[in-house]
Write an enzyme that holds these catalytic residues in place. Structure first.
Site, PDB file in Angstrom:
ATOM      1  N   LYS A 131       0.821  -1.220   0.000  1.00 10.22           N
ATOM      2  CA  LYS A 131       0.000   0.000   0.000  1.00 10.22           C
ATOM      3  C   LYS A 131       0.851   1.265   0.000  1.00 10.22           C
ATOM      4  O   LYS A 131       2.045   1.231   0.258  1.00 10.22           O
ATOM      5  CB  LYS A 131      -0.976  -0.023   1.184  1.00 10.22           C
ATOM      6  CG  LYS A 131      -2.145  -0.981   0.894  1.00 10.22           C
ATOM      7  CD  LYS A 131      -3.226  -0.952   1.938  1.00 10.22           C
ATOM      8  CE  LYS A 131      -4.356  -1.908   1.486  1.00 10.22           C
ATOM      9  NZ  LYS A 131      -5.339  -2.133   2.547  1.00 10.22           N
ATOM     10  N   ARG A 141      -3.271  -9.971   5.291  1.00  5.66           N
ATOM     11  CA  ARG A 141      -3.741 -10.060   3.903  1.00  5.66           C
ATOM     12  C   ARG A 141      -2.628  -9.520   3.009  1.00  5.66           C
ATOM     13  O   ARG A 141      -2.284  -8.345   3.084  1.00  5.66           O
ATOM     14  CB  ARG A 141      -5.024  -9.226   3.751  1.00  5.66           C
ATOM     15  CG  ARG A 141      -5.629  -9.267   2.360  1.00  5.66           C
ATOM     16  CD  ARG A 141      -6.895  -8.418   2.302  1.00  5.66           C
ATOM     17  NE  ARG A 141      -7.497  -8.470   0.980  1.00  5.66           N
ATOM     18  CZ  ARG A 141      -7.123  -7.720  -0.045  1.00  5.66           C
ATOM     19  NH1 ARG A 141      -6.151  -6.844   0.096  1.00  5.66           N
ATOM     20  NH2 ARG A 141      -7.729  -7.842  -1.212  1.00  5.66           N
TER      21      ARG A 141
HETATM   22  N1  HH2 Z   1      -7.412  -3.885   1.091  1.00  2.91           N
HETATM   23  C1  HH2 Z   1      -7.771  -3.924  -0.199  1.00  2.91           C
HETATM   24  C2  HH2 Z   1      -8.856  -4.718  -0.609  1.00  2.91           C
HETATM   25  N2  HH2 Z   1      -9.529  -5.485   0.273  1.00  2.91           N
HETATM   26  N3  HH2 Z   1      -9.826  -6.261   2.470  1.00  2.91           N
HETATM   27  C3  HH2 Z   1      -9.473  -6.260   3.771  1.00  2.91           C
HETATM   28  N4  HH2 Z   1     -10.124  -7.034   4.642  1.00  2.91           N
HETATM   29  N5  HH2 Z   1      -8.442  -5.489   4.218  1.00  2.91           N
HETATM   30  C4  HH2 Z   1      -7.729  -4.679   3.386  1.00  2.91           C
HETATM   31  O1  HH2 Z   1      -6.799  -3.970   3.857  1.00  2.91           O
HETATM   32  C5  HH2 Z   1      -8.080  -4.655   1.996  1.00  2.91           C
HETATM   33  C6  HH2 Z   1      -9.167  -5.476   1.575  1.00  2.91           C
HETATM   34  C7  HH2 Z   1      -7.015  -3.126  -1.193  1.00  2.91           C
HETATM   35  O2  HH2 Z   1      -5.909  -3.851  -1.675  1.00  2.91           O
HETATM   36  P1  HH2 Z   1      -5.906  -4.684  -3.047  1.00  2.91           P
HETATM   37  O3  HH2 Z   1      -6.924  -5.754  -3.036  1.00  2.91           O
HETATM   38  O4  HH2 Z   1      -4.524  -5.150  -3.318  1.00  2.91           O
HETATM   39  O5  HH2 Z   1      -6.225  -3.594  -4.151  1.00  2.91           O
HETATM   40  P2  HH2 Z   1      -7.521  -3.222  -4.958  1.00  2.91           P
HETATM   41  O6  HH2 Z   1      -8.587  -2.832  -3.993  1.00  2.91           O
HETATM   42  O7  HH2 Z   1      -7.068  -2.057  -5.827  1.00  2.91           O
HETATM   43  O8  HH2 Z   1      -7.944  -4.408  -5.759  1.00  2.91           O
END
Ligand code: HH2
Length: 296
Positions: A222, A256
């Site tokens: 992040k 995660r």
């Molecule tokens: N962060 C993201 C998405 N889902 N779920 C939980 N429980 N906690 C988090 O910190 C979290 C999440 C964002 O990260 P990512 O999935 O890599 O990116 P994107 O939302 O752009 O797909």
């Protein structure tokens, strides 16, 4: 007694940190957008994450990065469901990362072990969609929506406000009949938070863990890691692993992450070399100093 997070037919014993591997079947995720949009590649990557040691594979079809534009229900279902079904068939504990009740319902019917809702099951019908199932539920804190959340986030006491919000969502779930063993909490790093808010939440994780619910921490790749290291998303593995370890030391039970193999190794080292801890809870010393050997 070892605490357990109940996730459908899986029971995650929390005597060791559990790893949730990220699988974004999206065009625009901040770190891997477009990489796994093709179904076979997504399935292959999900299986690789599980082989690398992911206890859960978190499949998402809608990016929630700051400013992300929502996708239509049909698009999200078409991205997510074939991947969920294939991974479930292979025996993987699958989590679905969605804010939409209809996606939750279909994923749970297909055997999903967990529903991960960055929106904290606030959408109309979300609680009903999951209450009658036995899936684990990850309840995350996000003020507003991904489109607007970074506009001007303000808190008087970010840790207390996030905790109170999460407990209010838990109360709504439990009032609908959800057993507490199915619930995990997540402060939502990067969701409507400045660098200072994220740092305060990381330091304040013990206050969340003190609620008794397992805490999920998602710091992987992040912006915060980029701000500290000055590195682009694809080069934030070491920074992310460091942040995951810190989260665990502060009370997180589940991390995660995108980089499962590296995180699993780091967690093994942390556990093995933390006084009073031992791998697998077998109580054996890991470092045999007298013989100068390290158990493999
Ligand atoms: N962060 C993201 C998405 N889902 N779920 C939980 N429980 N906690 C988090 O910190 C979290 C999440 C964002 O990260 P990512 O999935 O890599 O990116 P994107 O939302 O752009 O797909």
């Amino acid at each position: 007694m070892t605490p357990v997070l109940r996730c459908g037919k899986f029971a995650l014993a929390l005597d060791r940190t559990r790893v949730m591997g990220i699988l974004n079947v999206t065009a625009d995720s901040f770190s891997d957008g477009g990489r796994f949009l093709a179904e076979p590649r997504a399935i292959e990557h999900g299986l690789a994450l599980a082989a690398d040691g992911a206890d859960l594979v978190d499949v998402g079809g809608e990016s929630t990065r700051p400013g992300a534009v929502p996708v239509a229900l049909e698009v999200e279902l078409a991205r997510v469901m074939p991947v969920v079904q294939a991974l479930v068939r292979e025996g993987v504990a699958v989590s679905v990362d969605t804010m939409k009740p209809e996606v939750m319902r279909r994923a749970v019917d297909a055997g999903c072990a967990m529903v991960n809702d960055v929106n904290g099951f606030r959408a109309g019908g979300a609680i009903t969609a999951v209450a009658g199932s036995d899936a684990g539920l990850c309840v995350m804190h996000m003020p507003g929506t991904p489109e607007t959340m970074q506009a001007d986030p303000r808190y008087d006491d970010v840790v207390a406000e996030v905790r109170d919000y999460l407990l209010e969502r838990v109360a709504a779930l439990e009032a609908a009949g959800v057993a507490r063993e199915r619930i995990a909490l997540d402060p939502g790093f990067g969701f409507g938070k400045t660098f200072a808010h994220n740092a305060a939440l990381l330091a304040g994780l013990p206050a969340l863990a003190a609620t008794g619910y397992p805490v999920v921490a998602g710091l992987s790749r992040k912006r915060m890691i980029g701000e500290i290291t000055g590195r682009p998303v694809e080069d934030r593995v070491a920074g992310s692993v460091a942040a995951a370890l810190l989260a665990v030391q502060n009370g997180a039970s589940i991390v995660r992450v995108h980089d499962v193999k590296e995180t699993v190794d780091a967690l093994k080292v942390l556990k093995a070399l933390t006084p009073g801890s031992s791998p697998g809870g077998r109580g054996e010393p890991v470092l045999n100093v007298a013989r100068g050997t390290i158990r493999s």
